[in-house]
Design a protein around this motif. Structure first.
Motif, PDB file in Angstrom:
ATOM      1  N   THR A  10       0.859  -1.174   0.000  1.00 15.78           N
ATOM      2  CA  THR A  10       0.000   0.000   0.000  1.00 15.78           C
ATOM      3  C   THR A  10       0.895   1.223   0.000  1.00 15.78           C
ATOM      4  N   LEU A  11       0.691   2.067  -0.980  1.00 20.79           N
ATOM      5  CA  LEU A  11       1.464   3.293  -1.091  1.00 20.79           C
ATOM      6  C   LEU A  11       1.090   4.224   0.053  1.00 20.79           C
ATOM      7  N   GLN A  12       2.089   4.759   0.722  1.00 19.04           N
ATOM      8  CA  GLN A  12       1.864   5.656   1.858  1.00 19.04           C
ATOM      9  C   GLN A  12       2.317   7.063   1.483  1.00 19.04           C
ATOM     10  N   LEU A  13       1.450   8.036   1.686  1.00 14.29           N
ATOM     11  CA  LEU A  13       1.776   9.433   1.414  1.00 14.29           C
ATOM     12  C   LEU A  13       0.866  10.283   2.278  1.00 14.29           C
ATOM     13  N   ASP A  14       1.450  11.180   3.073  1.00 18.90           N
ATOM     14  CA  ASP A  14       0.607  12.018   3.916  1.00 18.90           C
ATOM     15  C   ASP A  14      -0.072  13.102   3.077  1.00 18.90           C
ATOM     16  N   SER A  15      -0.992  13.810   3.689  1.00 17.46           N
ATOM     17  CA  SER A  15      -1.795  14.803   2.968  1.00 17.46           C
ATOM     18  C   SER A  15      -0.937  15.868   2.309  1.00 17.46           C
ATOM     19  N   GLU A  16       0.083  16.334   3.015  1.00 15.74           N
ATOM     20  CA  GLU A  16       0.945  17.394   2.483  1.00 15.74           C
ATOM     21  C   GLU A  16       1.709  16.923   1.244  1.00 15.74           C
ATOM     22  N   ALA A  17       2.267  15.731   1.292  1.00 23.83           N
ATOM     23  CA  ALA A  17       3.022  15.191   0.162  1.00 23.83           C
ATOM     24  C   ALA A  17       2.094  14.914  -1.029  1.00 23.83           C
ATOM     25  N   PHE A  18       0.894  14.401  -0.752  1.00 21.50           N
ATOM     26  CA  PHE A  18      -0.075  14.150  -1.816  1.00 21.50           C
ATOM     27  C   PHE A  18      -0.482  15.462  -2.480  1.00 21.50           C
ATOM     28  N   GLU A  19      -0.752  16.472  -1.666  1.00 19.52           N
ATOM     29  CA  GLU A  19      -1.140  17.772  -2.198  1.00 19.52           C
ATOM     30  C   GLU A  19      -0.027  18.361  -3.069  1.00 19.52           C
ATOM     31  N   ALA A  20       1.216  18.157  -2.685  1.00 22.72           N
ATOM     32  CA  ALA A  20       2.350  18.637  -3.487  1.00 22.72           C
ATOM     33  C   ALA A  20       2.360  17.960  -4.859  1.00 22.72           C
ATOM     34  N   LEU A  21       2.048  16.666  -4.905  1.00 21.35           N
ATOM     35  CA  LEU A  21       1.961  15.964  -6.195  1.00 21.35           C
ATOM     36  C   LEU A  21       0.814  16.520  -7.037  1.00 21.35           C
ATOM     37  N   VAL A  22      -0.311  16.820  -6.403  1.00 24.30           N
ATOM     38  CA  VAL A  22      -1.456  17.381  -7.122  1.00 24.30           C
ATOM     39  C   VAL A  22      -1.072  18.728  -7.737  1.00 24.30           C
ATOM     40  N   VAL A  23      -0.424  19.567  -6.962  1.00 28.64           N
ATOM     41  CA  VAL A  23      -0.002  20.882  -7.464  1.00 28.64           C
ATOM     42  C   VAL A  23       0.980  20.708  -8.626  1.00 28.64           C
ATOM     43  N   ASP A  24       1.916  19.780  -8.479  1.00 30.23           N
ATOM     44  CA  ASP A  24       2.895  19.523  -9.534  1.00 30.23           C
ATOM     45  C   ASP A  24       2.214  19.056 -10.823  1.00 30.23           C
ATOM     46  N   GLU A  25       1.264  18.124 -10.688  1.00 30.95           N
ATOM     47  CA  GLU A  25       0.551  17.625 -11.874  1.00 30.95           C
ATOM     48  C   GLU A  25      -0.345  18.704 -12.473  1.00 30.95           C
ATOM     49  N   VAL A  43      -9.155  21.098  -4.193  1.00 33.12           N
ATOM     50  CA  VAL A  43      -9.180  20.676  -2.801  1.00 33.12           C
ATOM     51  C   VAL A  43      -8.724  19.223  -2.725  1.00 33.12           C
ATOM     52  N   VAL A  44      -7.934  18.917  -1.714  1.00 33.78           N
ATOM     53  CA  VAL A  44      -7.552  17.530  -1.440  1.00 33.78           C
ATOM     54  C   VAL A  44      -8.238  17.114  -0.149  1.00 33.78           C
ATOM     55  N   GLU A  45      -8.945  15.985  -0.203  1.00 36.72           N
ATOM     56  CA  GLU A  45      -9.567  15.401   0.986  1.00 36.72           C
ATOM     57  C   GLU A  45      -9.126  13.950   1.083  1.00 36.72           C
ATOM     58  N   ASP A  46      -9.193  13.389   2.287  1.00 33.23           N
ATOM     59  CA  ASP A  46      -8.763  12.001   2.465  1.00 33.23           C
ATOM     60  C   ASP A  46      -9.680  11.011   1.746  1.00 33.23           C
ATOM     61  N   ASP A  77     -16.629  26.923  -7.352  1.00 36.51           N
ATOM     62  CA  ASP A  77     -16.799  25.495  -7.599  1.00 36.51           C
ATOM     63  C   ASP A  77     -15.545  24.809  -7.067  1.00 36.51           C
ATOM     64  N   ARG A  78     -15.681  23.510  -6.792  1.00 36.20           N
ATOM     65  CA  ARG A  78     -14.549  22.769  -6.234  1.00 36.20           C
ATOM     66  C   ARG A  78     -14.237  21.553  -7.088  1.00 36.20           C
ATOM     67  N   ILE A  79     -12.969  21.341  -7.321  1.00 40.66           N
ATOM     68  CA  ILE A  79     -12.488  20.085  -7.877  1.00 40.66           C
ATOM     69  C   ILE A  79     -11.766  19.396  -6.732  1.00 40.66           C
ATOM     70  N   ILE A  80     -12.315  18.259  -6.327  1.00 39.14           N
ATOM     71  CA  ILE A  80     -11.809  17.541  -5.155  1.00 39.14           C
ATOM     72  C   ILE A  80     -11.076  16.285  -5.608  1.00 39.14           C
ATOM     73  N   LEU A  81      -9.879  16.099  -5.095  1.00 43.56           N
ATOM     74  CA  LEU A  81      -9.147  14.855  -5.301  1.00 43.56           C
ATOM     75  C   LEU A  81      -9.056  14.150  -3.962  1.00 43.56           C
ATOM     76  N   TYR A  82      -9.366  12.855  -3.963  1.00 45.36           N
ATOM     77  CA  TYR A  82      -9.381  12.076  -2.732  1.00 45.36           C
ATOM     78  C   TYR A  82      -8.077  11.277  -2.607  1.00 45.36           C
ATOM     79  N   ARG A  83      -7.342  11.535  -1.542  1.00 49.66           N
ATOM     80  CA  ARG A  83      -6.014  10.960  -1.340  1.00 49.66           C
ATOM     81  C   ARG A  83      -6.042   9.438  -1.145  1.00 49.66           C
ATOM     82  N   LEU A 104      -7.405  14.874 -12.608  1.00 51.22           N
ATOM     83  CA  LEU A 104      -7.478  16.320 -12.853  1.00 51.22           C
ATOM     84  C   LEU A 104      -8.118  16.619 -14.205  1.00 51.22           C
ATOM     85  N   VAL A 105      -7.652  15.939 -15.258  1.00 48.22           N
ATOM     86  CA  VAL A 105      -8.221  16.153 -16.595  1.00 48.22           C
ATOM     87  C   VAL A 105      -9.705  15.822 -16.589  1.00 48.22           C
ATOM     88  N   HIS A 106     -10.074  14.716 -15.972  1.00 51.28           N
ATOM     89  CA  HIS A 106     -11.462  14.266 -15.914  1.00 51.28           C
ATOM     90  C   HIS A 106     -12.352  15.311 -15.232  1.00 51.28           C
TER      91      HIS A 106
END
Length: 125
Positions: A10-25, A43-46, A77-83, A104-106
């Motif tokens: 199981t890939l482990q990534l905390d909220s901050e690290a996941f959010e950084a990947l979202v911003v990068d992408e 927005v990033v939510e768990d 409006d919100r685009i939410i990605l679930y970590r 993100l594209v979707h």
């Protein structure tokens, strides 16, 4: 100590690290896709409200094609990605980046009024 080699990692990534990947992408997306976004926040939510791992992202708002119903001073409006759902379906960071990119594209496509059927035809669903 006994290691179960058949157990999926199981890939482990905390909220901050996941959010950084979202911003990068998000930064990697074409400018013409992102520049047209109006009154939209990312927005990033768990997890989704129902707690499931089935939903990777959600567009919460009015599509551009329906903005005639939009009022002045509307909340964004919100685009939410679930970590956690993303982590559950990805084995490594490369797969995670690909899945974040696709999500993100979707969800951005929903802002532009593109429905799931058309996204499926285009290979983004």
């Amino acid at each position: 100590m006994h290691d179960d080699v058949d157990a999926p990692a199981t890939l482990q990534l905390d909220s901050e690290a996941f959010e950084a990947l979202v911003v990068d992408e998000l930064d990697r997306l074409p400018d013409d896709m992102v520049d047209g976004l109006d009154n939209v926040v990312f927005v990033v939510e768990d997890r989704p409200e129902d707690g499931s791992l089935d939903l990777l992202g959600l567009y919460d708002g009015w599509a551009l094609t329906e903005r005639d119903r939009y009022g002045v001073g509307e909340l964004p409006d919100r685009i939410i990605l679930y970590r956690e759902p993303h982590l559950a379906v990805c084995d490594d960071e490369t797969a995670l980046r690909d899945e974040i990119h696709t999500t993100l594209v979707h969800e951005i496509a929903h802002f532009y009024g593109i429905d799931d059927d058309r996204l499926h035809e285009l290979g983004w669903a």
